[in-house]
Design a protein around this motif. Structure first.
Motif, PDB file in Angstrom:
ATOM      1  N   ASP A 107       0.575  -0.902  -0.033  1.00  9.30           N
ATOM      2  CA  ASP A 107       0.609  -0.182   0.304  1.00  9.30           C
ATOM      3  C   ASP A 107       1.202   1.142  -0.294  1.00  9.30           C
ATOM      4  OD1 ASP A 107      -2.659   1.578   0.145  1.00  9.30           O
ATOM      5  OD2 ASP A 107      -2.210   1.622   2.172  1.00  9.30           O
ATOM      6  N   SER A 157       0.377   5.616  -0.625  1.00 13.04           N
ATOM      7  CA  SER A 157      -0.447   7.273  -0.560  1.00 13.04           C
ATOM      8  C   SER A 157       0.490   8.337  -0.829  1.00 13.04           C
ATOM      9  CB  SER A 157      -0.662   7.698   0.085  1.00 13.04           C
ATOM     10  OG  SER A 157      -1.582   6.649   1.093  1.00 13.04           O
ATOM     11  N   ALA A 212      -2.481   4.300  -5.976  1.00 10.80           N
ATOM     12  CA  ALA A 212      -1.751   4.840  -4.737  1.00 10.80           C
ATOM     13  C   ALA A 212      -2.042   6.579  -5.581  1.00 10.80           C
ATOM     14  CB  ALA A 212      -0.295   4.785  -5.077  1.00 10.80           C
ATOM     15  N   SER A 256      -9.692   2.207   0.608  1.00  7.61           N
ATOM     16  CA  SER A 256      -8.787   1.993  -0.594  1.00  7.61           C
ATOM     17  C   SER A 256      -8.234   0.187  -0.452  1.00  7.61           C
ATOM     18  CB  SER A 256      -7.184   2.174   0.425  1.00  7.61           C
ATOM     19  OG  SER A 256      -7.045   2.037   1.830  1.00  7.61           O
ATOM     20  N   PHE A 283      -5.794  -1.582  -0.210  1.00 14.95           N
ATOM     21  CA  PHE A 283      -5.657  -2.574   1.020  1.00 14.95           C
ATOM     22  C   PHE A 283      -6.451  -2.698   2.321  1.00 14.95           C
ATOM     23  CE2 PHE A 283      -3.508  -2.152   5.489  1.00 14.95           C
ATOM     24  CZ  PHE A 283      -2.840  -3.325   5.221  1.00 14.95           C
ATOM     25  N   VAL A 305      -4.645  -5.633  -1.642  1.00 17.11           N
ATOM     26  CA  VAL A 305      -3.011  -6.131  -1.702  1.00 17.11           C
ATOM     27  C   VAL A 305      -3.044  -6.397  -0.454  1.00 17.11           C
ATOM     28  CG1 VAL A 305      -1.480  -3.619  -1.307  1.00 17.11           C
ATOM     29  CG2 VAL A 305      -3.575  -3.608  -1.669  1.00 17.11           C
ATOM     30  N   ALA A 310       0.305  -3.116   3.945  1.00 15.67           N
ATOM     31  CA  ALA A 310       0.546  -1.214   4.008  1.00 15.67           C
ATOM     32  C   ALA A 310       1.967  -1.443   5.691  1.00 15.67           C
ATOM     33  CB  ALA A 310      -0.023  -0.635   5.099  1.00 15.67           C
TER      34      ALA A 310
END
Length: 421
Positions: free
Chosen positions: A193, A195, A252, A262, A264, A269, A272
């Motif tokens: 994951d 961002s 992402a 998200s 994740f 996913v 994280a």
């Protein structure tokens, strides 16, 4: 006396600013019996209102019982418009005697002369705090914050995804992530994951990779940046290689630091790297508790995670510095911090903290505190972060090579830092 400040969510008006400047008056006692008065601006670190009221009422009662000549005035503030109200108060040499701040807020107010060092308060207790707690609230070797809570991040895994990829041992190092990524992709999932949205704080995405590579954002003197050196290149190259392999979800690029909804959070996913304790409850609703596993912070050249202290700072304009320091010393004691941890869900910043939790996930997050870095406080930290975020996006979208992007961000950052000297 506890009072609650309620304000509508609208731009600050001159009237509200005037109230911020005059509400606390730097600790004026306003009483005829010569009692000293200490005013505290506190924020909703305890989300439950009833628990918050009970905790701070006990703090007030216990502190005043131990310090009969001091009147503690707690003014509960909202998170909304916090920065504006604090800045307005400090600019007028007014505001509370004591208030809550986190590491990246402190340097700008040290630079403006708005905060009083509290080394003498912290010194007797210094060895009783987590490694990142006091350094995170210090600037240029001086302590400005008394730690009262600590946040922490660590690695979270989706056990179902790993099992479907045939991976029995969750990846804990960069090399293990690289080895696992093809297997996880073959099973139809992403590996890590991330961002990358410009508004997402780098403390929860790129900076931990930089620190794990052995690098830093700023030079030791804070007058230049170092993220474009070899460790920064290694970290960004690692990130880009995962992106190119499809090991990071393509969404992402516009994702913020939010787990709900998200990839994740939806179970798409495998892991994280900067999850917080509250994320466990979020993903459990989708995955089921049996599929959640909490590990330690990842290891590159170093094992590093992110977690920052919240601390009480002292207004340099306070009329009651000595009384305020007594309150800071009181708040740093184990009894107050253990109770705050229990009420808020945050961790105590003390190494002798007592935890009543029997949750194994809570224990694993607590173990991660020893690896927590509180960011790199600098008056220009937020502007520098924005420069670097933009350049990282350019790398992920194929517009720039990693070294060029890092150098471009460093030039902007160093130009800014040179103007602030």
């Amino acid at each position: 006396m506890i009072s609650t400040v309620r304000r509508i969510a609208a731009p600050l008006t001159a009237l509200v600013l005037a109230a911020a400047l005059s509400s606390c008056g730097g600790g004026d006692s306003g009483s005829s019996d010569s009692k000293k008065s200490v005013t505290l601006w506190m924020y909703p670190v305890i989300a439950d209102q009833a628990a918050s009221d009970a905790y701070w009422k006990k703090v007030e009662t216990d502190f005043e019982a131990a310090n009969s000549g001091i009147d503690l005035k707690l003014e509960m503030q909202p998170w909304a418009n916090r920065e504006e109200k604090v800045a307005a108060a400090f600019s007028g040499k007014k505001g509370p005697d004591v208030l809550l701040m986190i590491p990246d807020q402190i340097p700008q107010y040290v630079k403006s002369g708005s905060l009083e060092p509290i080394d003498d308060v912290v010194a007797p207790e210094k060895d009783k705090f987590l490694p990142a707690a006091i350094p995170g609230l210090s600037v240029d070797g001086k302590v400005y914050g008394a730690p009262i809570y600590h946040t922490v991040t660590s690695t979270m895994y989706n056990k179902t995804v790993l099992a479907k990829a045939g991976i029995a041992k969750p990846p804990e190092t960069w090399d293990e992530i690289k080895a696992a990524a093809p297997k996880i992709k073959a099973a139809g999932f992403s590996t890590l994951d991330y961002s990358a949205a410009p508004e997402a704080t780098l403390n929860l995405n790129f900076y931990p990779l930089l620190w794990q590579a052995g690098g830093n954002v700023f030079a030791d003197d804070g007058k230049s940046v170092t993220f474009n050196q070899a460790p920064g290149l290694e970290a960004l190259t690692f990130l880009k290689s995962l992106w190119d392999q499809g090991a990071i979800p393509k969404t992402a690029i516009s994702a913020g630091n939010v787990v709900a909804d998200s990839p994740f959070g939806k179970g798409q996913v495998a892991m994280a790297m900067t999850s917080v304790p509250a994320d466990v409850a979020t993903v459990t609703k989708t995955w089921g508790a049996a599929n959640v596993e909490i590990g330690s912070p990842l290891t590159g050249k170093k094992q590093v995670g992110f977690g920052l202290p919240g601390g009480l700072v002292l207004n340099a304009a306070s009329d009651n510095v000595d009384a305020s320091k007594k309150f800071l010393s009181f708040m740093m004691q184990a009894a107050q911090l253990d109770a705050l941890s229990k009420a808020s869900g945050f961790y105590s910043p003390r190494i002798d903290a007592k935890s009543e939790s029997t949750d194994p996930n809570a224990a694993k997050f607590r173990d991660a505190l020893q690896y927590a870095v509180p960011g790199e406080p600098n008056a220009a930290a937020r502007q520098v972060m924005s420069f670097l975020s933009t350049e990282i996006q350019a790398v992920l979208t194929g517009k720039k090579q990693p070294q060029q992007a890092l150098d471009d961000a460093a030039k902007q950052a160093n130009d800014l830092l040179s103007r602030q000297r």
